[in-house]
Scaffold this motif. Structure first.
Motif, short mmCIF file in Angstrom:
data_model
loop_
_atom_site.label_atom_id
_atom_site.label_comp_id
_atom_site.label_asym_id
_atom_site.label_seq_id
_atom_site.Cartn_x
_atom_site.Cartn_y
_atom_site.Cartn_z
N THR A 294 0.86 -1.19 0.00
CA THR A 294 0.00 0.00 0.00
C THR A 294 0.89 1.23 0.00
O THR A 294 1.74 1.40 0.89
CB THR A 294 -0.92 0.01 1.23
N GLY A 295 0.71 2.06 -1.03
CA GLY A 295 1.56 3.24 -1.16
C GLY A 295 1.38 3.89 -2.52
O GLY A 295 0.36 3.68 -3.20
N LEU A 296 2.37 4.65 -2.95
CA LEU A 296 2.28 5.45 -4.17
C LEU A 296 3.19 4.90 -5.25
O LEU A 296 4.37 4.63 -5.02
CB LEU A 296 2.66 6.90 -3.87
N PHE A 297 2.63 4.73 -6.46
CA PHE A 297 3.39 4.35 -7.65
C PHE A 297 3.49 5.60 -8.53
O PHE A 297 2.48 6.09 -9.03
CB PHE A 297 2.70 3.20 -8.37
N VAL A 298 4.68 6.13 -8.71
CA VAL A 298 4.87 7.40 -9.42
C VAL A 298 5.28 7.14 -10.86
O VAL A 298 6.22 6.38 -11.12
CB VAL A 298 5.95 8.26 -8.72
N ILE A 299 4.58 7.79 -11.82
CA ILE A 299 4.94 7.64 -13.23
C ILE A 299 5.33 8.96 -13.89
O ILE A 299 5.77 8.97 -15.04
CB ILE A 299 3.81 6.97 -14.04
N GLU A 300 5.14 10.09 -13.16
CA GLU A 300 5.55 11.38 -13.72
C GLU A 300 6.01 12.29 -12.59
O GLU A 300 5.39 12.35 -11.53
CB GLU A 300 4.40 12.05 -14.49
N VAL B 202 23.23 20.06 -2.73
CA VAL B 202 24.11 20.40 -1.61
C VAL B 202 23.62 19.72 -0.33
O VAL B 202 24.39 19.12 0.42
CB VAL B 202 24.19 21.92 -1.41
N THR B 203 22.31 19.79 -0.09
CA THR B 203 21.73 19.21 1.13
C THR B 203 21.11 17.85 0.90
O THR B 203 20.90 17.08 1.83
CB THR B 203 20.65 20.14 1.70
N GLY B 204 20.76 17.54 -0.37
CA GLY B 204 20.05 16.30 -0.69
C GLY B 204 18.54 16.43 -0.59
O GLY B 204 17.82 15.46 -0.88
N ASP B 205 18.04 17.60 -0.18
CA ASP B 205 16.60 17.78 -0.05
C ASP B 205 15.91 17.58 -1.40
O ASP B 205 16.35 18.10 -2.42
CB ASP B 205 16.27 19.17 0.51
N TYR B 206 14.80 16.85 -1.38
CA TYR B 206 14.11 16.41 -2.60
C TYR B 206 12.63 16.71 -2.45
O TYR B 206 11.98 16.25 -1.50
CB TYR B 206 14.35 14.91 -2.78
N SER B 207 12.08 17.50 -3.37
CA SER B 207 10.65 17.82 -3.35
C SER B 207 10.20 18.10 -4.77
O SER B 207 10.64 19.07 -5.38
CB SER B 207 10.38 19.03 -2.45
N ARG B 208 9.30 17.23 -5.30
CA ARG B 208 8.88 17.39 -6.69
C ARG B 208 7.40 17.09 -6.83
O ARG B 208 6.85 16.22 -6.15
CB ARG B 208 9.68 16.46 -7.60
N GLY B 209 6.77 17.81 -7.74
CA GLY B 209 5.40 17.50 -8.10
C GLY B 209 5.33 16.13 -8.75
O GLY B 209 6.27 15.72 -9.45
N ALA B 210 4.23 15.42 -8.53
CA ALA B 210 4.16 14.04 -9.04
C ALA B 210 2.74 13.66 -9.40
O ALA B 210 1.76 14.28 -8.95
CB ALA B 210 4.70 13.06 -7.99
N SER B 211 2.63 12.62 -10.20
CA SER B 211 1.35 11.97 -10.47
C SER B 211 1.61 10.49 -10.70
O SER B 211 2.73 10.08 -11.00
CB SER B 211 0.64 12.59 -11.68
N GLY B 212 0.58 9.70 -10.51
CA GLY B 212 0.75 8.25 -10.65
C GLY B 212 -0.48 7.51 -10.19
O GLY B 212 -1.61 7.87 -10.57
N PHE B 213 -0.29 6.51 -9.33
CA PHE B 213 -1.40 5.67 -8.90
C PHE B 213 -1.28 5.34 -7.41
O PHE B 213 -0.18 5.09 -6.90
CB PHE B 213 -1.42 4.36 -9.70
N TRP B 214 -2.42 5.34 -6.73
CA TRP B 214 -2.46 4.84 -5.37
C TRP B 214 -2.65 3.32 -5.43
O TRP B 214 -3.49 2.82 -6.20
CB TRP B 214 -3.58 5.48 -4.57
N VAL B 215 -1.83 2.61 -4.67
CA VAL B 215 -1.82 1.15 -4.70
C VAL B 215 -2.24 0.62 -3.33
O VAL B 215 -1.78 1.11 -2.30
CB VAL B 215 -0.40 0.63 -5.06
N GLU B 216 -3.15 -0.34 -3.34
CA GLU B 216 -3.59 -0.96 -2.09
C GLU B 216 -3.48 -2.48 -2.23
O GLU B 216 -3.94 -3.05 -3.22
CB GLU B 216 -5.03 -0.56 -1.77
#
Length: 464
Positions: free
Chosen positions: A383-389, A398-412
């Motif tokens: 159960t979680g997120l499958f990201v395709i875009e 420099v810090t490794g911080d990662y934040s991006r817009g996404a879309s995909g599918f919720w998986v259960e």
């Protein structure tokens, strides 16, 4: 060395039916002339590269031809060293006077540039010799009419997949090829021809405020190895259709599965973090990581410059330095960096033959089984997120911080439940790399990188 119609004909003589205007021998003459003039005016060392590229790009949209573009470019680039001072200049004029002016310009820049104690050509014992033929050149003598037909067939296949495919951003075919010759005064001489051809399409599903788009493509050295136009079109359409009725989800922390093309981006982030420029500038979250665990123990990454027809293959790097197959990560530990001559000297190390980037990286997990396809990876996700875009450039190396817009599918329970959009995934690359639980057998080639889908144990998903 003024180019006349007769010398042009001679220049093309060794490339009949290949679309080039200049031969390898002609380029060798240009480069040798530039190096000789650099020495004549007082350069300590010098390097030069002559290159030519040409190609055809055709795009269509909604069954109509949109654009036909032909490109042809040529260049002579010269690097001159005066002691530890360096200057660069280039020209697209191959006349004798232009070559001398270009060398003089590089020499003048070098004379007035600040001295850099590590600037200079590669050491002679690092220079590549006996260059392998890696089968990189497969010219495609496709006409604009034939390219348009292929693109139209691809788009038509997408539009005919379902009545819910209502529009298209178009389809395109590209056929590109180039060749070069390079040499410098520390003994390197080499060059080769290469090609890259592609087919792509971007269909749109749905209507009004409920439209969704997706795209797919095929890119290969040889046009004979491209996926069929129908297969590319149908798969792109199926991807767009699968995203209809996307919804937002509540903010949550959960495992995230990156589709294999996006997983290649994670691998690329790792490469950038352990590349020479970031290391000697101390602008990376993986500073001093050599010999240290960065991934879980089941992860290995290898580099092989000698894959036949590989998109990241080369018999030498951009400086003419010897390349070799090697292990970059073994059992999760970093075994080597990606260094050019300059960055290696800045770090007190030896070049790894990576001036110009990495060569055919392959990321694997010792836990992956042959049957670990996408369905198996979804089962591991649970159960979680499958990201395709992914959207945006929200990565701080420099810090490794990662934040991006996404879309995909919720998986259960290992099954796709519904498509999701307008979410943001966030974490830190250091913990994301450490948190890789599995790598799929659904390997995808993205340029110089080969990796299956990647399952990261936990990330923040910001929704509504």
């Amino acid at each position: 060395m003024k180019i006349t119609p007769s010398t042009q004909a001679a220049a093309a003589a060794s490339h009949p039916d290949q679309g080039f205007s200049y031969s390898r021998a002609f380029f060798e003459g240009l480069v040798d002339t530039a190096l000789a003039h650099a020495k004549k005016i007082g350069a300590t060392d010098a390097g030069a590269e002559a290159s030519e590229g040409c190609g055809l790009s055709v795009s269509v949209r909604k069954g109509e031809l949109e654009n036909v573009e032909r490109n042809r470019d040529k260049s002579l680039g010269v690097t001159v060293y005066v002691g530890h001072r360096r200057g660069n200049a280039s020209t697209s004029d191959f006349s004798g006077a232009a070559i001398e002016q270009t060398v003089q310009a590089a020499f003048d820049i070098a004379r007035f540039t600040a001295e850099d104690p590590v600037a200079g050509l590669p050491d002679e014992d690092d220079i590549a010799t006996g260059h392998r033929d890696l089968d990189l050149f497969h010219p495609w003598a496709v006409t604009s009419e034939e390219a348009a037909r292929i693109a139209l067939e691809c788009e038509a296949a997408a539009l005919q997949t379902s009545k819910r495919i209502t529009n298209s951003e178009g389809a395109g075919v590209s056929a590109q090829q180039s060749h070069f010759f390079s040499a410098h005064t520390h003994g390197f001489r080499g060059g080769y021809a290469s090609s890259r051809h592609s087919l792509s399409v971007a269909p749109i599903a749905g209507k009004g405020a409920h439209m969704q788009r997706d795209a797919w493509y095929s890119s290969m050295r040889s046009a004979a190895e491209l996926a069929s136009p129908v297969a590319v079109g149908r798969y792109a359409a199926e991807r767009a259709l699968s995203r209809l009725k996307s919804r937002k989800i509540a903010t949550v922390e959960c495992p995230v599965l990156f589709e294999s093309p996006l997983a290649a981006g994670l691998l690329g982030g790792f490469v950038q973090a352990i590349s020479g420029g970031a290391l000697y500038r101390k602008s990376t979250f993986l500073l001093d990581s050599l010999g240290k665990p960065v991934f879980p123990k089941h992860i290995d990454i290898t580099e092989d410059p000698f894959v036949l027809r590989g998109k990241g293959s080369s018999p030498f790097d951009d400086e003419g330095v010897r390349v070799k197959a090697r292990t970059v990560v073994k059992g999760g530990r970093v075994e080597g960096y990606f260094l050019s001559t300059y960055s290696a000297r800045k770090l007190g190390m030896k070049t790894t033959g990576n001036s110009g980037g990495s060569h055919n990286l392959i990321m694997t997990s010792r836990q992956t089984k042959p049957g670990d396809d996408l369905d198996a990876m979804l089962a591991k996700l649970g159960t979680g997120l499958f990201v395709i875009e992914l959207m945006g450039q929200g990565v701080n190396y420099v810090t490794g911080d990662y934040s991006r817009g996404a879309s995909g599918f919720w998986v259960e329970n290992g099954q796709i439940a519904y498509p999701v959009h307008e979410i943001t995934i966030a974490g830190n690359l250091k913990s994301m790399l450490k948190g890789i639980e599995a790598v799929g057998a659904d390997t995808y080639n993205y340029g110089a990188k080969n990796v299956g889908s990647i399952l990261v144990n936990r990330m923040k998903v910001a929704g509504s």
